[in-house]
Design a protein around this motif. Structure first.
Motif, PDB file in Angstrom:
ATOM      1  N   THR A   1       0.850  -1.187   0.000  1.00 60.13           N
ATOM      2  CA  THR A   1       0.000   0.000   0.000  1.00 60.13           C
ATOM      3  C   THR A   1       0.888   1.240   0.000  1.00 60.13           C
ATOM      4  OG1 THR A   1      -1.835   1.102   1.132  1.00 60.13           O
ATOM      5  CG2 THR A   1      -0.183   0.073   2.524  1.00 60.13           C
TER       6      THR A   1
ATOM      7  N   ASP B   1      -5.475   9.502   2.558  1.00 61.83           N
ATOM      8  CA  ASP B   1      -4.661   8.409   3.097  1.00 61.83           C
ATOM      9  C   ASP B   1      -4.808   8.218   4.604  1.00 61.83           C
ATOM     10  OD1 ASP B   1      -3.249  10.588   3.992  1.00 61.83           O
ATOM     11  OD2 ASP B   1      -1.437  10.179   2.827  1.00 61.83           O
TER      12      ASP B   1
ATOM     13  N   CYS C   1      -9.397   2.079   2.152  1.00 60.08           N
ATOM     14  CA  CYS C   1     -10.090   2.135   0.856  1.00 60.08           C
ATOM     15  C   CYS C   1     -11.546   1.714   1.036  1.00 60.08           C
ATOM     16  CB  CYS C   1      -9.401   1.225  -0.153  1.00 60.08           C
ATOM     17  SG  CYS C   1     -10.249   1.088  -1.740  1.00 60.08           S
TER      18      CYS C   1
ATOM     19  N   ALA D   1      -6.167   3.981   1.596  1.00 58.80           N
ATOM     20  CA  ALA D   1      -6.564   4.812   0.462  1.00 58.80           C
ATOM     21  C   ALA D   1      -5.438   5.774   0.118  1.00 58.80           C
ATOM     22  CB  ALA D   1      -7.840   5.577   0.794  1.00 58.80           C
TER      23      ALA D   1
ATOM     24  N   ASP E   1     -11.684   9.499  -4.706  1.00 54.38           N
ATOM     25  CA  ASP E   1     -12.350   9.195  -5.969  1.00 54.38           C
ATOM     26  C   ASP E   1     -13.533  10.136  -6.103  1.00 54.38           C
ATOM     27  OD1 ASP E   1     -12.904   7.756  -8.325  1.00 54.38           O
ATOM     28  OD2 ASP E   1     -14.477   6.645  -7.270  1.00 54.38           O
TER      29      ASP E   1
ATOM     30  N   VAL F   1     -10.164   5.872  -2.106  1.00 55.36           N
ATOM     31  CA  VAL F   1      -9.847   4.567  -2.691  1.00 55.36           C
ATOM     32  C   VAL F   1      -8.332   4.398  -2.800  1.00 55.36           C
ATOM     33  CG1 VAL F   1     -12.006   4.456  -4.010  1.00 55.36           C
ATOM     34  CG2 VAL F   1      -9.954   5.409  -5.077  1.00 55.36           C
ATOM     35  N   CYS F   2      -7.896   3.142  -2.839  1.00 53.29           N
ATOM     36  CA  CYS F   2      -6.477   2.846  -3.015  1.00 53.29           C
ATOM     37  C   CYS F   2      -6.130   2.918  -4.502  1.00 53.29           C
ATOM     38  CB  CYS F   2      -6.138   1.466  -2.452  1.00 53.29           C
ATOM     39  SG  CYS F   2      -6.920   0.083  -3.311  1.00 53.29           S
TER      40      CYS F   2
ATOM     41  N   CYS G   1      -7.670  -0.038  -6.682  1.00 51.12           N
ATOM     42  CA  CYS G   1      -9.099   0.073  -6.987  1.00 51.12           C
ATOM     43  C   CYS G   1      -9.364   1.230  -7.947  1.00 51.12           C
ATOM     44  CB  CYS G   1      -9.898   0.246  -5.703  1.00 51.12           C
ATOM     45  SG  CYS G   1     -10.014  -1.261  -4.708  1.00 51.12           S
ATOM     46  N   ASN G   2      -8.590   2.287  -7.819  1.00 50.29           N
ATOM     47  CA  ASN G   2      -8.753   3.419  -8.727  1.00 50.29           C
ATOM     48  C   ASN G   2      -8.413   3.007 -10.156  1.00 50.29           C
ATOM     49  OD1 ASN G   2      -9.190   6.311  -9.214  1.00 50.29           O
ATOM     50  ND2 ASN G   2      -7.020   6.326  -9.701  1.00 50.29           N
TER      51      ASN G   2
END
Length: 408
Positions: A224, A264, A268, A276, A280, A292-293, A296-297
Motif C-alpha cells: 500500500t 490516506d 479504501c 486509500a 475518488d 480509494v487505493c 481500486c482506482n
C-alpha cells in the motif's frame, strides 16, 4: 541528500562510463509501479532504494555513488565464458504459475525473448498463411538450426527486436556470443546476473511480510502506498491502522475537499483492505464518492468488469449528481450498452452470448459490431445505438442496481 531520478541517472552514467558491463542507467527513471514489488531499483546486483519525497520518487545520492563505484570496479573477461543455456524449452515446460513468471529469472527472460523473436520473425514473411502465424511455438518449424537459434531467426533480427531490452539494468544481448556450438556469456557477467536474481527475489520475499503482524502474503497483494513510499500491511493491520470510511463526505464538492481532508487517513472504501491514496470523485458532476487505493482506482477504468464487482455501482452512485439523475458517468454509457446487447442479442437460434465490440461513433450514433464465437466464420452483425438509447439502458441498469441494493 535526496536527488532526482534524472540526476541519479546522469551521476551513475558518469561513474560507470568506462565499465565493461552493458549498463542502462535510464532504468533509474522509474515507470509507474516500478517500486511496487520491493521499493528498489536494481542495477546489476546492486539494489538502490527509492524514497518518496513530496509526492515524487528520489534516490539517496550516497546510494547512487556507491552503486556506481561498485559497478565500475567489475571487470569482464571475454575469454572466460560460460554457457548461457539458451535457447532452451525447459523454462516453458515447467508450467510455471503467474507468480513464478514474475520472479526474477534471467534465463527465462532471455529464452522468452528468443522464442518470441522467432515468432515475430515468421510473421514478417508475407507468404506465410495466418494459421501458421498462430501455430505452436514448439512445432518443428522452431527447432534449433545450425546458427543456434530457433526457426529462421537470425541474431541480427533478435537484436532488432530485443537488443535494447534490459535485465538487471543491463542489456544482456550485447554480451551474448555464439561459440559455434552454443551461446555463451562472460562468466563475470553471468555470475552477476545470478546474484541479481537472488537479490531481487530476496527483496520481493521480504516485501510480502506484513510490517504489523509479520504474516506472509502473496506477491504485491498487501503493498500500500504512503506519503513516503510503499509499505506492506495485511487487511487486518490496515483496518487497525486506518479509519473506515462511513460515507459522511459523499456529495461534497471535490474541489473544496481535497485540500482539507487527507484520503490516506482512511481505509479504501472499495476493497476495505488497503490504505486509500486518493479521493475518488465524479468527473461529470464534481462530487466526491470516497477514498480509494491506487489498485481500486485503476480497476475503475476496466468498464464492465468494474461494474460487475460487488458494491461498485453503489460506489459510483455515491456521486449526488449521478444518483439524482439515475445515471452513471458518461464513460460508462457505452460499456453498459455493449453489455446490454451481449445479454439480449443472439446469432439466430444460438444460445451462446455474443461479444460486442466498440465501433464507429457518428452524429450521436454508436455502430456496434457483434460476433458469436460458436459460429466464428459466419456470425458478425452490427447494431446501431443512439446516445439517448444508451442513456436509457444506463437508467435501467441503475434502477436495477438501486432496487437490489441492501437496505441501510
Amino acid at each position: 541528500m535526496l536527488i532526482s531520478p534524472q540526476l541519479a541517472r546522469d551521476t551513475l552514467a558518469d561513474l560507470t562510463k568506462d565499465c565493461g558491463l552493458p549498463l542502462a542507467p535510464d532504468e533509474l527513471i522509474p515507470g509507474k509501479g516500478d517500486f511496487l514489488d520491493h521499493g528498489h531499483i536494481l542495477i546489476g546486483d546492486v539494489a538502490v532504494r527509492g524514497y518518496k519525497d513530496k509526492g515524487r520518487w528520489k534516490y539517496d545520492d550516497r546510494d547512487i555513488r556507491r552503486a556506481g563505484q561498485t559497478l565500475a570496479a567489475v571487470t569482464v573477461d571475454h575469454g572466460d565464458v560460460v554457457e548461457a543455456q539458451v535457447p532452451s524449452r525447459r523454462y516453458f515446460d515447467d508450467r510455471a504459475s503467474y507468480e513464478d513468471w514474475n520472479r526474477a529469472d534471467w534465463g527465462r527472460t532471455l529464452n522468452y525473448w528468443i522464442y518470441d523473436a522467432a515468432r515475430r520473425s515468421r510473421r514478417r514473411d508475407a507468404s506465410e498463411a495466418y494459421d501458421d502465424f498462430v501455430s505452436d511455438v514448439w512445432s518443428s518449424r522452431y527447432t534449433i538450426g545450425a546458427h543456434g537459434l530457433p526457426g529462421q531467426l537470425t541474431f541480427d533480427e533478435l537484436i532488432s527486436f530485443y537488443g535494447e531490452r534490459t535485465v538487471a539494468g543491463t542489456r544482456p544481448l550485447k554480451l551474448l556470443t555464439w561459440s559455434g556450438t552454443h551461446w555463451v556469456l562472460p562468466r563475470a557477467y553471468a555470475d552477476m546476473l545470478d546474484r541479481w536474481q537472488e537479490r531481487d527475489r530476496a527483496l520481493a520475499e521480504q516485501a510480502r511480510i506484513c510490517t504489523g503482524c509479520r504474516r506472509r502474503g502473496s506477491r504485491c497483494a498487501w503493498r500500500t502506498t504512503t506519503a513516503n513510499g510503499y509499505v506492506t500491511l495485511c487487511p487486518a493491520c490496515s483496518g487497525e491502522a486506518f479509519q473506515a470510511y462511513t460515507g459522511d463526505l459523499q456529495g461534497v464538492a471535490y474541489s473544496s475537499l481535497r485540500r482539507t481532508h487527507r484520503a490516506d487517513e482512511y481505509l479504501c472504501c472499495l476493497c476495505r483492505e488497503s490504505r486509500a491514496s486518493i479521493w475518488d470523485h465524479c468527473h461529470d458532476h464534481g462530487y466526491v464518492r470516497g477514498p480509494v487505493c491506487a489498485s481500486c482506482n485503476t480497476f475503475e477504468g476496466k468498464g464492465v468488469a468494474f461494474l460487475r464487482r460487488n458494491g461498485s455501482v453503489q460506489h459510483l452512485l455515491g456521486c449526488r449528481g449521478c444518483r439524482e439523475r439515475r445515471t452513471l458517468p458518461r464513460r460508462f454509457h457505452l460499456e453498459v450498452a455493449l453489455d446490454h446487447l451481449e445479454e439480449v442479442e443472439r446469432h439466430g437460434r444460438c444460445r451462446h452470448r455474443p461479444h460486442a465490440y466498440r465501433g464507429e461513433y457518428v452524429h450521436g450514433v454508436h455502430r456496434i459490431t457483434l460476433s458469436c464465437h460458436a459460429h466464428a466464420s459466419t456470425s458478425r452483425w452490427t447494431r446501431e445505438t443512439t446516445v439517448a438509447e444508451a442513456a436509457d439502458m444506463v437508467r435501467a441498469f441503475v434502477d436495477s442496481a438501486l432496487s437490489s441494493a441492501p437496505v441501510g
